[in-house]
Design a protein around this motif. Structure first.
Motif, PDB file in Angstrom:
ATOM      1  N   ALA A   1     -26.587  32.898 -38.393  1.00 58.41           N
ATOM      2  CA  ALA A   1     -26.292  33.930 -37.397  1.00 58.41           C
ATOM      3  C   ALA A   1     -26.268  33.264 -36.020  1.00 58.41           C
ATOM      4  O   ALA A   1     -26.742  32.132 -35.866  1.00 58.41           O
ATOM      5  N   ASN A   2     -25.712  33.973 -35.048  1.00 57.95           N
ATOM      6  CA  ASN A   2     -25.664  33.486 -33.671  1.00 57.95           C
ATOM      7  C   ASN A   2     -27.074  33.136 -33.186  1.00 57.95           C
ATOM      8  O   ASN A   2     -27.924  34.015 -33.025  1.00 57.95           O
ATOM      9  N   ALA A   3     -27.313  31.852 -32.921  1.00 57.30           N
ATOM     10  CA  ALA A   3     -28.653  31.390 -32.541  1.00 57.30           C
ATOM     11  C   ALA A   3     -29.070  31.890 -31.163  1.00 57.30           C
ATOM     12  O   ALA A   3     -30.244  31.804 -30.805  1.00 57.30           O
ATOM     13  N   LEU A   4     -28.120  32.404 -30.393  1.00 52.99           N
ATOM     14  CA  LEU A   4     -28.456  32.838 -29.036  1.00 52.99           C
ATOM     15  C   LEU A   4     -28.754  34.333 -28.970  1.00 52.99           C
ATOM     16  O   LEU A   4     -29.039  34.867 -27.904  1.00 52.99           O
TER      17      LEU A   4
ATOM     18  N   PRO B   1     -40.214  29.531 -38.057  1.00 51.90           N
ATOM     19  CA  PRO B   1     -39.026  29.341 -37.199  1.00 51.90           C
ATOM     20  C   PRO B   1     -37.788  28.850 -37.952  1.00 51.90           C
ATOM     21  O   PRO B   1     -37.893  28.319 -39.047  1.00 51.90           O
ATOM     22  N   LEU B   2     -36.624  29.039 -37.331  1.00 54.13           N
ATOM     23  CA  LEU B   2     -35.343  28.649 -37.931  1.00 54.13           C
ATOM     24  C   LEU B   2     -34.792  27.390 -37.271  1.00 54.13           C
ATOM     25  O   LEU B   2     -35.114  27.095 -36.121  1.00 54.13           O
ATOM     26  N   ILE B   3     -33.929  26.697 -38.002  1.00 56.02           N
ATOM     27  CA  ILE B   3     -33.245  25.515 -37.471  1.00 56.02           C
ATOM     28  C   ILE B   3     -31.942  25.967 -36.807  1.00 56.02           C
ATOM     29  O   ILE B   3     -31.228  26.811 -37.348  1.00 56.02           O
ATOM     30  N   VAL B   4     -31.641  25.387 -35.646  1.00 55.53           N
ATOM     31  CA  VAL B   4     -30.379  25.682 -34.962  1.00 55.53           C
ATOM     32  C   VAL B   4     -29.375  24.570 -35.279  1.00 55.53           C
ATOM     33  O   VAL B   4     -29.674  23.385 -35.113  1.00 55.53           O
ATOM     34  N   HIS B   5     -28.192  24.979 -35.754  1.00 57.80           N
ATOM     35  CA  HIS B   5     -27.153  24.025 -36.148  1.00 57.80           C
ATOM     36  C   HIS B   5     -26.089  23.921 -35.059  1.00 57.80           C
ATOM     37  O   HIS B   5     -25.591  24.945 -34.582  1.00 57.80           O
ATOM     38  N   VAL B   6     -25.750  22.692 -34.695  1.00 62.40           N
ATOM     39  CA  VAL B   6     -24.725  22.465 -33.674  1.00 62.40           C
ATOM     40  C   VAL B   6     -23.582  21.635 -34.271  1.00 62.40           C
ATOM     41  O   VAL B   6     -23.764  20.947 -35.279  1.00 62.40           O
ATOM     42  N   ALA B   7     -22.419  21.715 -33.606  1.00 58.90           N
ATOM     43  CA  ALA B   7     -21.250  20.973 -34.084  1.00 58.90           C
ATOM     44  C   ALA B   7     -20.998  19.723 -33.254  1.00 58.90           C
ATOM     45  O   ALA B   7     -20.247  18.842 -33.655  1.00 58.90           O
TER      46      ALA B   7
ATOM     47  N   ILE C   1     -25.507  27.921 -34.497  1.00 60.64           N
ATOM     48  CA  ILE C   1     -25.851  28.842 -35.587  1.00 60.64           C
ATOM     49  C   ILE C   1     -27.272  28.579 -36.077  1.00 60.64           C
ATOM     50  O   ILE C   1     -27.601  27.471 -36.510  1.00 60.64           O
ATOM     51  N   ALA C   2     -28.114  29.607 -35.991  1.00 64.68           N
ATOM     52  CA  ALA C   2     -29.466  29.510 -36.553  1.00 64.68           C
ATOM     53  C   ALA C   2     -29.357  29.783 -38.034  1.00 64.68           C
ATOM     54  O   ALA C   2     -28.709  30.755 -38.440  1.00 64.68           O
ATOM     55  N   ALA C   3     -29.964  28.923 -38.859  1.00 69.57           N
ATOM     56  CA  ALA C   3     -29.857  29.143 -40.306  1.00 69.57           C
ATOM     57  C   ALA C   3     -31.021  28.544 -41.070  1.00 69.57           C
ATOM     58  O   ALA C   3     -31.251  27.343 -41.012  1.00 69.57           O
ATOM     59  N   PRO C   4     -31.734  29.390 -41.799  1.00 67.14           N
ATOM     60  CA  PRO C   4     -32.675  28.881 -42.786  1.00 67.14           C
ATOM     61  C   PRO C   4     -31.898  28.683 -44.093  1.00 67.14           C
ATOM     62  O   PRO C   4     -30.714  29.027 -44.161  1.00 67.14           O
TER      63      PRO C   4
END
Ligand code: TXA
Ligand code: MG
Length: 347
Positions: free
Chosen positions: A38-41, A60-66, A137-140
């Protein structure tokens, strides 16, 4: 809610990106395991992840970047030097780095901590999705809390059918275990969760690395988890699982298996391919030839045990170094650290 499953393609990626921008939750493949993104922001969007997963709010969740350019707005101050070097060496790839967070990261993501875990996945379609979404994108992992992490779209559907609108099918995950979680606010950097980027590889780049004490043993009563996820029961099959380690393992496992079956249990062996034939007609799930193969097979195998009604399982072990450390960490937790050492003669 209807859950659609769509293969990764230009059109489905665009649709998924739009859904994420609109505050929805989408499951997607990475090189490690499937994520529930989901939108990490957006705190509101991220709360939907916790609901779909049944995850405790303090994990807590990990934030994924491109791209590297997406990192500075997420963190406080500059990237630590060690983090810069490690990003250079291992991003994109299965390495999550914990850094001090900026106010832009909602507290839902960090579960109230002052830090945030960030990683750049190497699976191209995962980065394409982040780019389509236009936000980190935040994603577990895309499993229901307590279940083994999903490594195929079918696993995700087993857990998430009716709970999320879309699963992007990107095939089966290459690594098969979740990313290495490394706290780079500590000196030397500390591995909180071992994964595909090994402690040995990290040490080669930054000189030294610490291993969190919780990796190969349960937390002592009252001991505080550095990584909140470590305190939860995880990767748990319904079957009781025992790890049997040492030269005499196959002989000991045969004996334990036969005893279990005589006691009315439905038993199964998780075996490295080299030993499979030793078990004769017993129920065996092959785990590949080595630690890397076992990493890729492990979660699917744990799900199969449940599907086949197995009540008692015995697993062979691999050496706890390199990727083997990640395998033994996940296997150990699935077995509630029930490990048996056997010498040559199987006693
Ligand atoms: O490979 C992966 O990392 C996958 C894919 C989807 O990228 N994601 C994943 O996320 O495994 P999850 O939420 O299942 O596991 C994240 C782990 C948890 O154990 C969590 O406690 C820890 O990372 N973690 C996240 N942020 C943290 C932080 N700020 N400080 C300490 N630990 C953190
Ligand atoms: Mg997980």
């Amino acid at each position: 809610m209807m859950t659609k499953v769509e293969r990764v393609a230009a059109r489905s990626l665009k649709e998924a990106g739009e859904m994420i921008r609109a505050g929805e939750v989408v499951a997607f493949a990475t090189e490690t395991v499937y994520g529930l993104g989901a939108n990490a922001l957006s705190g509101e969007a991220v709360r939907k992840i916790f609901r779909a997963k049944g995850r405790p709010g303090d994990n807590p969740l990990i934030v994924h970047v491109a791209s590297l350019g997406q990192v500075p707005p997420l963190i406080k101050g500059d990237m630590p030097d060690a983090a810069k070097k490690l990003a250079e060496a291992f991003w994109p790839g299965p390495l999550t780095m914990i850094m001090d967070k900026s106010p832009l990261v909602p507290s839902e993501v960090s579960a109230g901590l002052s830090t945030v875990g960030i990683r750049m996945p190497s699976l191209e379609s995962a980065r394409a999705l982040i780019e389509e979404a236009g936000v980190p994108i935040a994603a577990p992992s895309a499993n229901r809390s307590g279940r083994p992490s999903p490594t195929t779209a079918v696993h995700v559907l087993e857990d998430m059918d009716g709970l999320i609108p879309l699963i992007l099918d990107g095939g089966s995950c290459e690594v098969g275990l979740e990313s290495t979680v490394l706290d780079v606010t500590a000196f030397p950097p500390r591995v909180l969760r071992p994964g595909g980027v090994t402690a040995e590889m990290i040490a080669e780049v930054v000189g030294a690395v610490a291993l969190d004490a919780s990796i190969l043993k349960p937390l002592a009563q009252g001991e505080e988890a550095r990584s909140p996820g470590m305190k939860y029961r995880h990767y748990a099959p319904k079957a009781r699982l025992t790890i049997v380690r040492g030269k005499g393992a196959p002989e000991a496992i045969k004996r334990l298996y036969d005893e279990a079956e005589r006691a009315g249990e439905r038993a199964c062996v998780l075996s490295l391919d080299g030993h499979k034939s030793v078990y004769g007609a017993r129920r065996v799930r092959g785990m590949g030839e080595d630690a890397r193969a076992m990493a890729k097979e492990l979660f699917a195998a744990l799900r199969e045990l449940d599907g086949e009604g197995v009540t008692r399982a015995f697993s062979e072990a691999v050496e706890a170094r390199g990727v083997g450390l990640a395998v033994m960490n996940r296997l150990g937790r699935a077995a509630a650290f029930d490990v048996m050492d056997v010498s040559e003669d199987g006693e």
